[in-house]
Design an enzyme around this catalytic site. Structure first.
Site, PDB file in Angstrom:
ATOM      1  N   ALA A  32      83.787  57.619  72.623  1.00  0.00           N
ATOM      2  CA  ALA A  32      84.693  57.521  71.463  1.00  0.00           C
ATOM      3  C   ALA A  32      84.176  56.406  70.554  1.00  0.00           C
ATOM      4  O   ALA A  32      84.891  55.454  70.230  1.00  0.00           O
ATOM      5  CB  ALA A  32      86.133  57.291  71.893  1.00  0.00           C
ATOM      6  N   GLY A  36      81.946  49.352  65.906  1.00  0.00           N
ATOM      7  CA  GLY A  36      81.790  48.225  66.821  1.00  0.00           C
ATOM      8  C   GLY A  36      80.691  48.522  67.840  1.00  0.00           C
ATOM      9  O   GLY A  36      79.761  47.722  68.038  1.00  0.00           O
ATOM     10  N   HIS A  37      80.781  49.698  68.450  1.00  0.00           N
ATOM     11  CA  HIS A  37      79.741  50.108  69.408  1.00  0.00           C
ATOM     12  C   HIS A  37      78.385  50.190  68.705  1.00  0.00           C
ATOM     13  O   HIS A  37      77.361  49.768  69.252  1.00  0.00           O
ATOM     14  CB  HIS A  37      80.040  51.492  69.983  1.00  0.00           C
ATOM     15  CG  HIS A  37      81.315  51.595  70.764  1.00  0.00           C
ATOM     16  ND1 HIS A  37      82.401  52.299  70.323  1.00  0.00           N
ATOM     17  CD2 HIS A  37      81.659  51.090  71.979  1.00  0.00           C
ATOM     18  CE1 HIS A  37      83.359  52.236  71.227  1.00  0.00           C
ATOM     19  NE2 HIS A  37      82.940  51.505  72.241  1.00  0.00           N
ATOM     20  N   LYS A 151      84.746  41.351  71.593  1.00  0.00           N
ATOM     21  CA  LYS A 151      86.124  41.867  71.546  1.00  0.00           C
ATOM     22  C   LYS A 151      86.745  41.815  72.945  1.00  0.00           C
ATOM     23  O   LYS A 151      87.903  41.463  73.111  1.00  0.00           O
ATOM     24  CB  LYS A 151      86.117  43.295  71.031  1.00  0.00           C
ATOM     25  CG  LYS A 151      87.413  43.991  71.274  1.00  0.00           C
ATOM     26  CD  LYS A 151      87.725  44.981  70.216  1.00  0.00           C
ATOM     27  CE  LYS A 151      89.061  45.601  70.504  1.00  0.00           C
ATOM     28  NZ  LYS A 151      88.998  46.398  71.734  1.00  0.00           N
ATOM     29  N   SER A 187      88.511  49.744  67.699  1.00  0.00           N
ATOM     30  CA  SER A 187      88.731  50.093  69.099  1.00  0.00           C
ATOM     31  C   SER A 187      88.847  51.604  69.206  1.00  0.00           C
ATOM     32  O   SER A 187      89.368  52.252  68.287  1.00  0.00           O
ATOM     33  CB  SER A 187      90.035  49.447  69.594  1.00  0.00           C
ATOM     34  OG  SER A 187      90.459  50.067  70.787  1.00  0.00           O
TER      35      SER A 187
END
Ligand code: AMP
Length: 287
Positions: A32, A36-37, A151, A187
């Site tokens: 998902a 950020g990833h 995070k 997120s």
């Protein structure tokens, strides 16, 4: 970009890359994917010859069955994002591949108390589950460097501890939190927020910024950690449906609560907040 599901095929390819002299960068995820990833992938690309991203929703780190079942799974979209980023290999194993002896007890990791506060209080066993899977993934991938987000600050501290304690031959790289324009930390769970929950969610980071300011001026305004925690809690609670689960002001190395704000030296403010039924975490580091 190659996709593997088996450990054998993954290791065959990586052994070849190592033989060619390639350094391996590794980004473990549960899929998902969001920006950020992708910031971790980008950093890994910049610092290594070959980049591996794992996508594995690790059942043993969930202590809530519903959270595990509801965890978003978006492989096709993830594939596209990783391909655009220039990732070289996705390792996306089934649960049986990682846990072949399903009923065997899992090892217990010594974490020097780092797993006890904050997330540890509300998600007992969570970090043991994280250590098991990260250790297994390190054994499979054998990366030169592995990338984790600030995070999940407590997770990062625990992985660093595990690396040191077990003398793991991998460099652990921490990466800054990537936020939406309005400050909400990105997120995978954000997509579960309703429109109104999404609208209120930025108050989490706004409150953290205000707390940071109060800490930096703590000696002038004469405020204690206990008072500040209460202030943050009241503030968050004043934006329903936000509901704080925990708010902690801790030393960023030991993760232990502090008795003195000390102008913010080595502190981090961490919190978990429910926005309706969605649990969000965020933090702000002070130096
Ligand atoms: P997850 O898929 O949630 O397990 O996250 C995989 C990795 O991405 C972890 O190291 C997270 O800390 C990191 N990560 C998740 N969200 C963010 C973000 N907003 N900014 C930076 N890193 C993140």
């Amino acid at each position: 970009m190659t996709v593997t599901q088996s450990i054998g095929a993954t290791q065959e390819l990586l052994n070849l890359k190592r033989k060619e002299g390639s350094s391996i960068g590794f980004v473990p995820t549960m899929g998902a994917l969001h920006k950020g990833h992708l910031s971790l992938i980008r950093r890994a690309k910049a610092e290594n010859d070959f980049v591996v991203c794992s996508i594995f929703v690790n059942p043993i780190q969930f202590n809530n069955k519903e959270d595990l079942e509801k965890y978003p799974r978006t492989f096709d979209a993830d594939y596209k994002l990783l391909e655009d980023e220039g990732c070289d290999l996705i390792f996306a194993p089934e649960v049986d591949e990682i846990y072949p002896n399903n009923n065997e007890p899992i090892p217990v990791y010594a974490l020097n108390g780092l797993d006890k506060p904050m997330e540890g209080v509300f998600r007992p066993g969570h970090f043991q589950g994280v250590c098991v899977v990260v250790h297994k993934l390190f054994n499979i991938i054998k990366p030169n460097r592995a990338y984790f987000g600030d995070k999940d600050f407590q997770q990062l501290a625990i992985i660093r501890h595990m690396k040191k304690n077990l003398n793991l031959d991998v460099e652990i790289v921490g990466c800054a939190i990537v936020r939406e324009e309005d400050g909400l930390a990105m997120s995978s769970r954000n997509i579960r927020l309703s429109t109104s929950e999404r609208q209120i969610a930025p108050m989490i980071y706004k409150t953290l910024l205000q707390a940071k300011h109060k800490i930096e001026t703590s000696t002038e305004i004469n405020i204690t950690p206990k008072q500040l925690k209460q202030w943050v809690s009241d503030q968050i609670s004043s934006y329903p449906p936000l509901k704080p689960e925990y708010i902690e002001i801790v030393n960023k190395n030991t993760l232990q609560p502090v008795n003195d704000l000390n102008g913010g030296k080595d502190l981090i403010v961490c919190m978990a907040v429910y926005d309706g039924s969605v649990r969000l975490i965020d933090n702000i580091v002070l130096f």
